[in-house]
Design an enzyme around this catalytic site. Structure first.
Site, short mmCIF file in Angstrom:
data_model
loop_
_atom_site.label_atom_id
_atom_site.label_comp_id
_atom_site.label_asym_id
_atom_site.label_seq_id
_atom_site.Cartn_x
_atom_site.Cartn_y
_atom_site.Cartn_z
N LYS A 127 0.83 -1.20 0.00
CA LYS A 127 0.00 0.00 0.00
C LYS A 127 0.87 1.25 0.00
CE LYS A 127 -4.30 -1.81 1.95
NZ LYS A 127 -5.22 -1.85 3.09
N LYS A 183 -4.41 -9.69 -6.15
CA LYS A 183 -5.62 -10.14 -5.45
C LYS A 183 -6.75 -9.15 -5.70
CE LYS A 183 -5.80 -7.84 -1.03
NZ LYS A 183 -6.33 -7.84 0.30
N LYS A 191 -10.59 -3.92 -2.86
CA LYS A 191 -11.28 -2.64 -3.01
C LYS A 191 -10.30 -1.54 -3.37
CE LYS A 191 -13.95 -3.83 0.94
NZ LYS A 191 -13.01 -3.92 2.02
P1 ADP Z 1 -9.98 -5.34 0.62
O1 ADP Z 1 -8.60 -5.94 0.42
O2 ADP Z 1 -10.86 -5.56 -0.55
O3 ADP Z 1 -9.94 -3.90 1.09
P2 ADP Z 1 -10.50 -5.99 3.40
O4 ADP Z 1 -9.08 -5.63 3.72
O5 ADP Z 1 -11.59 -5.11 3.92
O6 ADP Z 1 -10.65 -6.14 1.81
O7 ADP Z 1 -10.73 -7.48 3.86
C1 ADP Z 1 -11.95 -8.02 4.32
C2 ADP Z 1 -11.85 -9.53 4.36
O8 ADP Z 1 -11.88 -10.05 3.03
C3 ADP Z 1 -10.55 -10.04 4.99
O9 ADP Z 1 -10.85 -11.17 5.78
C4 ADP Z 1 -9.72 -10.44 3.81
O10 ADP Z 1 -8.84 -11.50 4.14
C5 ADP Z 1 -10.77 -10.91 2.82
N1 ADP Z 1 -10.33 -10.70 1.44
C6 ADP Z 1 -10.06 -9.52 0.83
N2 ADP Z 1 -9.69 -9.67 -0.45
C7 ADP Z 1 -9.72 -11.01 -0.68
C8 ADP Z 1 -9.44 -11.83 -1.84
N3 ADP Z 1 -9.07 -11.29 -2.99
N4 ADP Z 1 -9.56 -13.18 -1.72
C9 ADP Z 1 -9.96 -13.74 -0.53
N5 ADP Z 1 -10.24 -13.02 0.58
C10 ADP Z 1 -10.12 -11.69 0.52
#
Ligand code: ADP
Length: 324
Positions: free
Chosen positions: A111, A191, A194
């Site tokens: 990030k 991956k 968001k």
């Molecule tokens: P993002 O990375 O989209 O901002 P968050 O950090 O809010 O998502 O993560 C929320 C949950 O979703 C966490 O438990 C994270 O491990 C899971 N998660 C986020 N992206 C993925 C992905 N691409 N595949 C599987 N799990 C994910």
């Protein structure tokens, strides 16, 4: 009884990566164990944002989670900033967390490399995460693979605090991974996340979903329809594993390896199965949009319950540390 805590940032829409990596697991676990599900807005402000967007997205995340099956009658669903003890415990943990451990966190490096100016809050993000979990003395954290390193640090923080102030006071929280640990973005580059803008929203309209799915990256070896592929390296195959019945998953693997069909045929079947699971979720979202009080009331009740537990933990933490 085990207690789980898990959080999700209101930094954008709930996407199928979140759903498969985390939320689907939470929906099941809320019936089995005491569950705390938190919309982590303090985490979302570690990257630049607009206040009005954050307010709207925080509400929408609560709504989307309820639509996905999180039932406020079965678990504690709340917004992090409604329980300010999260930041108090985070400060306390900051005083015992080694700086080097924070600097080597992969998510921070990732990030930070995309920011011109990096806020200290981005570095300290996993400390706040440790506070989120340990405030409720949660021992299990159902998350995607991207969070495993952060959880290692949470355990280290619990050990360090316990060693100085209270043997065995905080549990050492363990990750609980889903079979779908990591969903890639449809561009196949990173991956699905968001913050990367490569997501498929859980509540997206079917037409929009297909518009993203159709050009999605598959095995690059399948240039022409008659070229065989390797399903194991194809993101679409992994989505089939998450959404399609086992017989279809086998068929997909065979037809990919033998070039029995083209990638578009494969995606059409995935799209059907995806829709079968998401249609009732979209319908629940519409009902909640028509009656937003259902969401705000649930979040109020969740914050009240979480706040009671958080206050209890902090009273003891302060006492053991000689504060006040
Ligand atoms: P993002 O990375 O989209 O901002 P968050 O950090 O809010 O998502 O993560 C929320 C949950 O979703 C966490 O438990 C994270 O491990 C899971 N998660 C986020 N992206 C993925 C992905 N691409 N595949 C599987 N799990 C994910």
């Amino acid at each position: 009884m085990p207690r789980i805590f898990s959080g999700i940032q209101p930094s954008g829409e709930l996407h199928i990566g979140n759903y498969l990596g985390a939320v689907r697991n939470w929906v099941q676990l809320q019936h089995e164990v005491e569950s705390f599900i938190c919309v982590v807005d303090y985490h979302a402000i570690t990257l630049p944002y607009a206040p009005e967007d954050l307010r709207r997205r925080t509400f929408e995340m609560g709504l989307s989670l309820m639509a996905a099956g999180i039932d406020p009658a079965k678990c504690t669903l709340f917004v992090q900033s409604r329980v300010p003890e999260h930041t108090e415990l985070a400060w306390i943990f900051n005083t015992i967390t080694p700086l080097g451990e924070l600097e080597r966190q992969t998510q921070f490096k990732d990030k930070a490399s995309r920011q011109e100016s990096v806020a200290a809050g981005l570095l300290n993000y996993p400390v706040l995460q440790a506070a989120d979990i340990l405030l409720y003395k949660a021992d299990t954290v159902p998350v995607g693979e991207d969070q495993v390193q952060h959880l290692e640090l949470s355990r280290e923080i619990a050990r360090r605090w316990n060693a100085r102030f209270g043997d065995g006071f905080f549990p050492e929280p363990q990750p609980r991974l889903t079979p779908t640990r990591r969903i890639m973005g449809l561009d196949g580059q990173a991956k699905m996340s968001k913050s990367l803008g490569n997501t498929v929203g859980l509540l997206e309209k079917p037409d929009d979903m297909w518009a993203k799915l159709r050009p999605a990256v598959t095995d690059p070896a399948r240039v022409r329809r008659e070229d065989p592929g390797n399903p194991e390296i194809c993101n679409i195959y992994h989505l089939h594993k998450a959404f399609s019945p086992p017989a279809t998953v086998d068929e997909v693997a065979t037809k990919c390896r033998t070039a029995g069909w083209g990638c578009i045929d494969c995606k059409k079947v995935l799209f059907e199965n995806l829709n079968a699971e998401l249609t009732p979720i979209r319908a629940r979202a519409e009902a909640l949009q028509a009656d937003p009080r259902l969401v705000t009331d649930a979040l109020d009740a969740g914050a009240a319950h979480a706040g009671t537990i958080a206050k209890g933990t902090m009273a003891e933490v302060r006492q053991r540390m000689g504060l006040r």
